[in-house]
Scaffold this motif. Sequence first.
Motif, short mmCIF file in Angstrom:
data_model
loop_
_atom_site.label_atom_id
_atom_site.label_comp_id
_atom_site.label_asym_id
_atom_site.label_seq_id
_atom_site.Cartn_x
_atom_site.Cartn_y
_atom_site.Cartn_z
N GLU A 45 11.58 -4.10 -8.91
CA GLU A 45 10.69 -3.14 -9.57
C GLU A 45 9.25 -3.34 -9.15
O GLU A 45 8.52 -2.39 -8.85
CB GLU A 45 10.83 -3.27 -11.10
N VAL A 46 8.81 -4.60 -9.14
CA VAL A 46 7.43 -4.90 -8.73
C VAL A 46 7.21 -4.49 -7.28
O VAL A 46 6.19 -3.86 -6.94
CB VAL A 46 7.13 -6.40 -8.93
N MET A 47 8.17 -4.80 -6.42
CA MET A 47 7.99 -4.57 -4.99
C MET A 47 7.97 -3.08 -4.65
O MET A 47 7.17 -2.63 -3.83
CB MET A 47 9.10 -5.28 -4.22
N ARG A 48 8.85 -2.29 -5.29
CA ARG A 48 8.91 -0.89 -4.90
C ARG A 48 7.65 -0.13 -5.36
O ARG A 48 7.20 0.80 -4.69
CB ARG A 48 10.17 -0.22 -5.43
N ILE A 49 7.07 -0.54 -6.49
CA ILE A 49 5.84 0.10 -6.94
C ILE A 49 4.63 -0.43 -6.17
O ILE A 49 3.72 0.33 -5.81
CB ILE A 49 5.64 -0.09 -8.46
N HIS A 50 4.62 -1.74 -5.91
CA HIS A 50 3.53 -2.32 -5.10
C HIS A 50 3.52 -1.70 -3.72
O HIS A 50 2.45 -1.44 -3.15
CB HIS A 50 3.71 -3.83 -5.01
N GLY A 51 4.72 -1.42 -3.18
CA GLY A 51 4.82 -0.73 -1.89
C GLY A 51 5.49 -1.58 -0.82
O GLY A 51 4.93 -2.60 -0.41
N VAL A 52 6.67 -1.18 -0.41
CA VAL A 52 7.35 -1.91 0.66
C VAL A 52 6.60 -1.76 1.98
O VAL A 52 6.80 -2.55 2.91
CB VAL A 52 8.81 -1.41 0.82
N ASP A 53 5.74 -0.74 2.07
CA ASP A 53 4.94 -0.59 3.28
C ASP A 53 3.96 -1.75 3.46
O ASP A 53 3.43 -1.94 4.56
CB ASP A 53 4.15 0.73 3.24
N ASN A 54 3.73 -2.51 2.39
CA ASN A 54 2.80 -3.64 2.48
C ASN A 54 3.46 -4.88 3.09
O ASN A 54 2.79 -5.89 3.29
CB ASN A 54 2.26 -3.99 1.09
#
Length: 802
Positions: A462-471
């Motif tokens: 949940e944290v990663m998908r909102i933070h952005g996997v593009d990062n």
Amino acid sequence: MKLTLSWLKDHLETDATFSEIVERLTSIGLEVEHVDDKASLKPFVIAKVLTAVQHPDADRLRVLTVDTGDGKAPVQVVCGAPNARAGLIGAFAAPGTYVPGIDVTLTVGKIRGVESHGMMCSERELELSDEHNGIIDLPEDAPVGTSFAAYAHLDDPVIEINLTPNRPDATSIYGVARDLAASGLGRLKTAPVEAIKGKGETPVKVTIEAPELCPGFALRLVRGVKNGPSPKWLQQRLIAIGLRPISVLVDITNYVTFDRGRPLHVFDARKVAGNLVVRRAKDGEKVMALDGREYTLTPDMCAIADDNGVESIAGVMGGEHSGCDENTTDVLIESALWDPITTARTGRTLGIITDARYRFERGVDPEFMVPGVELATRLVLEFCGGEPTETEVVGYAGHKPKIVAFPLSEVKRLTGIEVPRAESLEILSSLGFEPQGSGDVVDVAVPSWRPDVDGKADLVEEVMRIHGVDNIAPQPLGAHDAVNSKILTTLQVRTRTAKRSLAVRGMMEAVTWSFIPARHAELFGGGQTALKLANPIAADMSDMRPSLLPGLMSAAQRNADKGIGDVALFEVSGTYEGDGPDQQRRVAAGVRRGTAKLDGSGRSWAGNSGPVGVFDAKADAIAALEACGAPVDRLQIEPGSPAWYHPGRSGTIKLGPKTVLGTFGEFHPKTLEGLDVSGPICGFEVYIDAVPEPKAKPTKTKPKLELSAFHAVKRDFAFVVDKTVEAGTLVRAALAADKKLVTAVSVFDVFEGGSLGAAKKSIAIEVSIQPVEKTLTDEDFEALAKRIVDNVGKQTGGVLRT
């Protein structure tokens, strides 16, 4: 899951562009599968009919002059609509416009000799409804010359999201808006659903006899409603996402289903007899559903019943008997919780796919069960009028949130990205989670709408998908100078080589179903040990195949039915004799039908080839085993084979007394009859997983290649033996006479009758002799011949034929 941009903005306050929203949805895990920007409706404009006169050559046609609002001269249009008249304002399509409802691009044409420069459109021609008895009739204040799509609010883009099964919260437009707001693309409008005060108790009571299938049930009666068409804006929203408007009561339930992910059902209260009972269906119980089909239920399914019987298939589809129609005045609004597994199994068994099932089998928000009734009640009162009772709630014990211990350091460990503590907690809070604690490990309460979150890895996601996997920074794959180990397994190598060897022999590869009918499995040894499917995709695909042969034989017959009688097919795949890993085999199998010999032509120098037979199947089996590394020179061919082969025209291939490598032969007439297959047909199966691994050779040993400088010699022998003696036994005896000099033995003739006697036969063999140390003299050959004769006589009882 479909939604429109304007519908999304009911719950999301944002200044983001449409393209930014689409891009962000995919980046947070809600993959956008398709976007329809309604470009097909942009060419249609609002136009006014100035004059309408009778067509000179057609009673049902009129010639119109139409003002399109572009400042140019009016255009002439031939129209057959009965409501075409002077002063009418409607939707106009100019030549060159694509009309989606009739799949036609307009051109200037002549209709009964009168030119027509465009078209005044009906609702069906614009795919707005099924109405086509007249052209669209707009109010007098409709602005001529402007976009019809913009005026009618039809320029609303539609987004289709491909949801994974673990995201029940995103089956609602509100849930999608919540994710976008959490990603920083706007603010979520979180106005709570206000309760509607009712008058008196709901007279229809609910009893839950199967609480394991229904954890909660809410019901409310609204008296004095007026059912009819739903408002235009509601119809347009449903049409935009692919739903057909039915009536205002039904449209309200569909609206709440998509808007909040809360499926509802409405009963005509006057058609309900007595009280409602939620129970397991009785075996063989029938119900006529809203789709007009009758379904037979089983005790594994949940039903809502009244005194007359089943009224609804719980969580899947309502019944036709208690459905609402134009005469409905009292309506029962139902909002319940259903067991996801039971709902999914019921839908699959009955073959019913509905929006309700789609959500219930994923898990709906239990805390929105009662608010769902309140929201539907408010819409019913707004559109249909009426007076509600108090809501009857049965069985629901409230939601107890799961608490997950979440080490914040897991984000870095699992993703490789350092997300600040404050950002991680903010993301979880914006998604509805409730983190508590001040250390590295916090306790997180999971919201009621996220049944898919069970552990810390889910929270990291949940944290990663909102933070952005593009990062996540791309990392180059490390280069290797050489392959350090074998890439393919032994079975993978054997599968490839077996396929190549059979293809070289003129056979075509086939891929058949792993599921076969029970009667076919029984013919090929399935019987009581067959691996049955708990939920077969079809009645005639109930068993996992114990053999590849039934599928190949059926495929050969299908070819024969289409005029291709001479066919050779093979397959290398798995068979299933049970549910244990040791009962699954890797098998190479093939069949030949008609005259499909090795060359595949069906012809020979002597004329047409004869039908395929046991020796063709044997040659194919030996070739496949040789390709897999089996020691062909040590194989033993024994008579006798499984019952599906012809007992006198088949054999078993062994390596030693215990290791069975395969079977081959012509098929038993009863097998052909059971499969509805006609011959001639032969086949084989070899077990490539039973071939022993080759012995490992020392890596430092240099290969020894022996090439003799002396010519090889061939000598023929004919032995008279008993009829029961196998040719293979005689061949092995001749080979064993001198393993150094005798390099090969082959049978070239078998003779019976004449002076040999009734119980005797003659077997003629050719022996290849390869000198390696010196040229053999006549005495050496005589000594070797004597050893061959003596060894054959000792092992078979045969004597040299004179």
